[in-house]
Write an enzyme that holds these catalytic residues in place. Structure first.
Site, PDB file in Angstrom:
ATOM      1  N   HIS A  63       0.686  -1.147  -0.044  1.00 39.89           N
ATOM      2  CA  HIS A  63      -0.012   0.321  -0.023  1.00 39.89           C
ATOM      3  C   HIS A  63       0.746   1.144   0.328  1.00 39.89           C
ATOM      4  O   HIS A  63       2.196   1.000  -0.056  1.00 39.89           O
ATOM      5  CB  HIS A  63      -1.138  -0.062   1.207  1.00 39.89           C
ATOM      6  CG  HIS A  63      -0.329  -0.328   2.368  1.00 39.89           C
ATOM      7  ND1 HIS A  63       0.390   0.645   2.859  1.00 39.89           N
ATOM      8  CD2 HIS A  63      -0.805  -1.005   3.496  1.00 39.89           C
ATOM      9  CE1 HIS A  63       0.903   0.501   4.050  1.00 39.89           C
ATOM     10  NE2 HIS A  63       0.542  -0.604   4.343  1.00 39.89           N
ATOM     11  N   HIS A  94       4.056   1.604   2.339  1.00 45.04           N
ATOM     12  CA  HIS A  94       5.029   0.650   1.546  1.00 45.04           C
ATOM     13  C   HIS A  94       6.087   1.394   0.787  1.00 45.04           C
ATOM     14  O   HIS A  94       6.717   1.083   0.792  1.00 45.04           O
ATOM     15  CB  HIS A  94       4.923  -0.872   1.150  1.00 45.04           C
ATOM     16  CG  HIS A  94       3.447  -1.546   2.007  1.00 45.04           C
ATOM     17  ND1 HIS A  94       2.620  -1.806   1.439  1.00 45.04           N
ATOM     18  CD2 HIS A  94       3.819  -1.642   3.681  1.00 45.04           C
ATOM     19  CE1 HIS A  94       2.253  -3.496   2.430  1.00 45.04           C
ATOM     20  NE2 HIS A  94       3.229  -2.152   3.884  1.00 45.04           N
ATOM     21  N   CYS A  98      -2.228  -7.886  20.635  1.00 45.86           N
ATOM     22  CA  CYS A  98      -2.973  -6.906  19.489  1.00 45.86           C
ATOM     23  C   CYS A  98      -2.693  -8.258  18.176  1.00 45.86           C
ATOM     24  O   CYS A  98      -1.280  -8.208  17.861  1.00 45.86           O
ATOM     25  CB  CYS A  98      -3.079  -5.806  18.700  1.00 45.86           C
ATOM     26  SG  CYS A  98      -3.688  -5.634  17.797  1.00 45.86           S
ATOM     27  N   CYS A 150      -1.141  -5.685  15.407  1.00 46.39           N
ATOM     28  CA  CYS A 150      -0.353  -5.651  15.162  1.00 46.39           C
ATOM     29  C   CYS A 150       0.997  -6.181  15.292  1.00 46.39           C
ATOM     30  O   CYS A 150       2.114  -6.214  14.943  1.00 46.39           O
ATOM     31  CB  CYS A 150      -0.424  -4.091  16.218  1.00 46.39           C
ATOM     32  SG  CYS A 150      -1.783  -3.536  16.278  1.00 46.39           S
ATOM     33  N   CYS A 153      -7.151  -1.005  21.068  1.00 44.17           N
ATOM     34  CA  CYS A 153      -5.723  -0.701  20.310  1.00 44.17           C
ATOM     35  C   CYS A 153      -6.240  -0.277  19.166  1.00 44.17           C
ATOM     36  O   CYS A 153      -7.250  -0.070  18.458  1.00 44.17           O
ATOM     37  CB  CYS A 153      -5.341  -2.375  19.160  1.00 44.17           C
ATOM     38  SG  CYS A 153      -4.091  -1.693  18.030  1.00 44.17           S
ATOM     39  N   HIS A 192      -6.516  -1.232  15.181  1.00 41.94           N
ATOM     40  CA  HIS A 192      -7.518  -1.957  15.140  1.00 41.94           C
ATOM     41  C   HIS A 192      -8.608  -1.892  15.397  1.00 41.94           C
ATOM     42  O   HIS A 192      -9.666  -2.772  15.246  1.00 41.94           O
ATOM     43  CB  HIS A 192      -6.666  -3.664  14.851  1.00 41.94           C
ATOM     44  CG  HIS A 192      -5.599  -3.642  14.367  1.00 41.94           C
ATOM     45  ND1 HIS A 192      -3.985  -3.064  14.338  1.00 41.94           N
ATOM     46  CD2 HIS A 192      -5.229  -4.201  13.063  1.00 41.94           C
ATOM     47  CE1 HIS A 192      -3.229  -3.443  13.869  1.00 41.94           C
ATOM     48  NE2 HIS A 192      -3.580  -4.136  12.714  1.00 41.94           N
ATOM     49  N   LYS A 227      -7.870   8.763   7.984  1.00 41.05           N
ATOM     50  CA  LYS A 227      -6.958   7.599   7.390  1.00 41.05           C
ATOM     51  C   LYS A 227      -7.660   7.163   6.904  1.00 41.05           C
ATOM     52  O   LYS A 227      -8.892   7.626   6.216  1.00 41.05           O
ATOM     53  CB  LYS A 227      -7.584   7.346   8.699  1.00 41.05           C
ATOM     54  CG  LYS A 227      -6.515   6.381   8.827  1.00 41.05           C
ATOM     55  CD  LYS A 227      -6.785   5.387  10.645  1.00 41.05           C
ATOM     56  CE  LYS A 227      -5.965   4.239  10.360  1.00 41.05           C
ATOM     57  NZ  LYS A 227      -5.849   3.235  11.080  1.00 41.05           N
ATOM     58  N   LYS A 237     -10.907   1.244   3.224  1.00 42.93           N
ATOM     59  CA  LYS A 237     -11.808   1.054   2.392  1.00 42.93           C
ATOM     60  C   LYS A 237     -13.348   0.939   2.558  1.00 42.93           C
ATOM     61  O   LYS A 237     -13.742   1.695   1.752  1.00 42.93           O
ATOM     62  CB  LYS A 237     -12.197  -0.939   2.545  1.00 42.93           C
ATOM     63  CG  LYS A 237     -10.713  -0.963   1.889  1.00 42.93           C
ATOM     64  CD  LYS A 237     -10.815  -2.564   2.124  1.00 42.93           C
ATOM     65  CE  LYS A 237      -9.355  -3.590   0.983  1.00 42.93           C
ATOM     66  NZ  LYS A 237      -9.177  -4.343   2.244  1.00 42.93           N
TER      67      LYS A 237
HETATM   68 ZN   LIG Z   1      -3.452  -3.525  16.950  1.00 44.43          ZN
END
Ligand SMILES: [Zn+2]
Length: 518
Positions: A18, A21, A126, A129, A143, A146, A297, A300
């Protein structure tokens, strides 16, 4: 000639590449290319982190073996880097046999030296993560990345005695023995260490829970915890421990690039491991932010995800490399929208660089028979000696180098390249009006102006090369000069003003950036 070893993190093989990266990898590639250009001996490492629970689970969901799963992901990353014109020296994968051997060797040594001991751990973990969380990191018990509640774990594990290294790491970071950039990250990690200290950390998982990992050499019921495995890529990526040649040449890293989410584990686990191994520490860690889109952020569900590879298909690799680095200020977050991207393509590429290049070349074609004219310095009007490229050439390159080595990519691009080198010279064309000089018959003055513009364009090709290597060489072809070979380039000689030889015949003029329908 000095050595320059640069790393990106190895990317976790749980999903497709993505924009985050792409950002880190392009940023590393630009520095790698720049260092090759100035004659350094460069090693640029990137790759994949391929073990752990999350990958095991994803593979199971897709009814694949973890190996099949990570093989496919690794291929997509390699393809992505090819499309973005990333020139790495090694693409390390943690499933590589030699990496696995290296990890086993290190873990065994740390165990024998008493840095790893059997124990139990109880921690908030998590899965998303692949990281433990401290209570202070959670938001309403979840988290923040997430939005899931971490699992409370209590099981047998081999613990790495990381708590031993707290004071040493504090001293190292406070005294810039490992330089952390930007300063805000340095201050943040110092206050974290002072506030929370360092706990021992589990370096293994029970194999019955996490079978997709490297077996602990001294206990078959355990696999190596994924971070302990992953960080060692920075060493095994050089061929260490089997082959020490590259290690001796390049260790330690000059700079390790990473996004802010994995900085803390680098500053704590990775540095502790190196201290325990008595290896030299990296010289610098550069921590960058995230991209948002339209202030939110990317996700999707919002539908605002920007896929870097779709952008490459539409705009070409050079533009994507450019826009990523131009739109994020060093150390802060950046924001990108498709509208903004289309706007910048039009303004900076089509109308900016593309237009400037074709204007200069077409005037040489028309007024000088496609031949670079004599440089009649004394006859050229200098309209603003503070902004004149020829008058300020040394200062231009000094600033360029200073900003680039400080990771201020956005400043290099916006200030040096697009403002000083392109816009100012475009203005110079408007003000001197070569077409009117041509009518007046003052050939010396005309040639002086044309030479100045063509030499400016040659200088621009060098300045943009690390960012936009294809465009730089396309312009050089049209200018009739040798393409840049970054492994064989006399940088400090080439950036001296006046390198363009009068009498050079320019090449075929072609549009650099096609119009794109939106
Ligand atoms: Zn997490």
């Amino acid at each position: 000639m000095s050595k320059f070893y640069i790393t990106t993190p190895i990317y976790y093989a749980s999903g497709q590449p993505h924009i985050g990266h792409a950002y880190t990898t392009v940023a590393a590639d630009v520095l790698a290319r720049y260092h090759r250009l100035i004659g350094d001996n460069v090693f640029f490492l990137t790759g994949m982190d391929e073990h752990g629970l999350k990958i095991q689970q994803k593979a199971e969901e897709q009814k694949k073996t973890p190996q099949e799963f990570v093989d496919e992901i690794a291929e997509s990353f390699k393809l992505a880097w090819e499309k973005l014109n990333i020139k790495y020296d090694n693409f390390i994968r943690t499933v590589d046999e030699k990496h696995v051997e290296g990890v086993k060797e290190v873990i065994t040594k740390l165990f024998e030296a008493g840095y790893i001991e059997k124990g139990k751990y109880e921690a908030l973990y998590c899965v998303g993560c692949e990281q433990y969380k401290t209570r202070s990191e959670l938001v309403e018990g979840k988290c923040p990345d997430h939005l899931t509640e971490p699992e409370l774990k209590f099981e047998e594990a081999y613990l790495f005695k990381m708590s031993k290294f707290k004071n040493q790491i504090l001293d190292i970071i406070k005294n810039d023995k490992v330089r952390i950039k930007p300063d805000s990250r340095k201050n943040e990690i110092i206050s974290f260490l002072e506030r929370e200290g360092l706990n021992d950390i589990a370096f293994s998982r029970l194999k019955k829970n996490v079978y997709w990992g490297i077996d602990l050499p001294f206990d078959g019921d355990h696999t190596t915890y994924v971070w302990a495995d992953a960080f060692l890529n920075y060493l095994t990526g050089l061929g260490w421990p089997q082959d020490k040649e590259k290690y001796e040449q390049f260790w330690p890293p000059n700079v390790q690039l990473m996004a802010k989410d994995i900085f803390r584990v680098h500053a704590t686990i990775w540095l502790s491991m190196l201290l325990a191994m008595k290896e030299e520490l990296p010289q610098e860690m550069f921590v960058h932010g995230y991209f948002t889109s339209g202030g939110q952020k990317m996700s999707k569900s919002i539908g605002n995800v920007i896929n870097p590879l779709e952008l490459v298909d539409k705009y070409g690799a050079d533009f994507v490399r450019y826009i990523l680095l131009k739109e994020m200020v060093f150390g802060s977050d950046g924001d990108l929208t498709l509208g903004r991207i289309a706007e910048k393509y039009e303004a900076d590429f089509a109308k900016g660089l593309g237009n400037f290049s074709s204007r200069v070349l077409k005037m040489i074609e028309k007024y000088s028979d496609s031949i670079i004219p004599q440089d009649e310095k004394q006859d050229r009007p200098i309209l603003d000696s503070k902004r004149d490229f020829s008058e300020n050439n040394e200062a231009f390159w000094a600033l360029y180098e200073q900003n680039l080595s400080g990771y201020a990519y956005n400043l290099v691009l916006s200030h040096s390249v697009f403002n000083l080198a392109i816009s100012e010279n475009d203005k110079y064309i408007e003000q001197t009006k070569p077409w009117e000089i041509a009518k007046s018959g003052n050939e010396k003055k005309l040639f002086a102006v044309l030479y100045y513009l063509a030499e400016s364009l040659r200088q621009i090709t060098i300045a943009i090369y690390p960012f936009m290597p294809e465009t730089a060489n396309k312009i050089r072809e049209q200018l009739g000069i040798k393409k840049i070979d970054e492994n064989n380039f006399d940088f400090y000689n080439e950036i001296k003003w006046g390198g363009l030889k009068p009498g050079t015949k320019i090449g075929k003029i072609e549009a650099l950036f096609p119009r794109i329908e939106n």
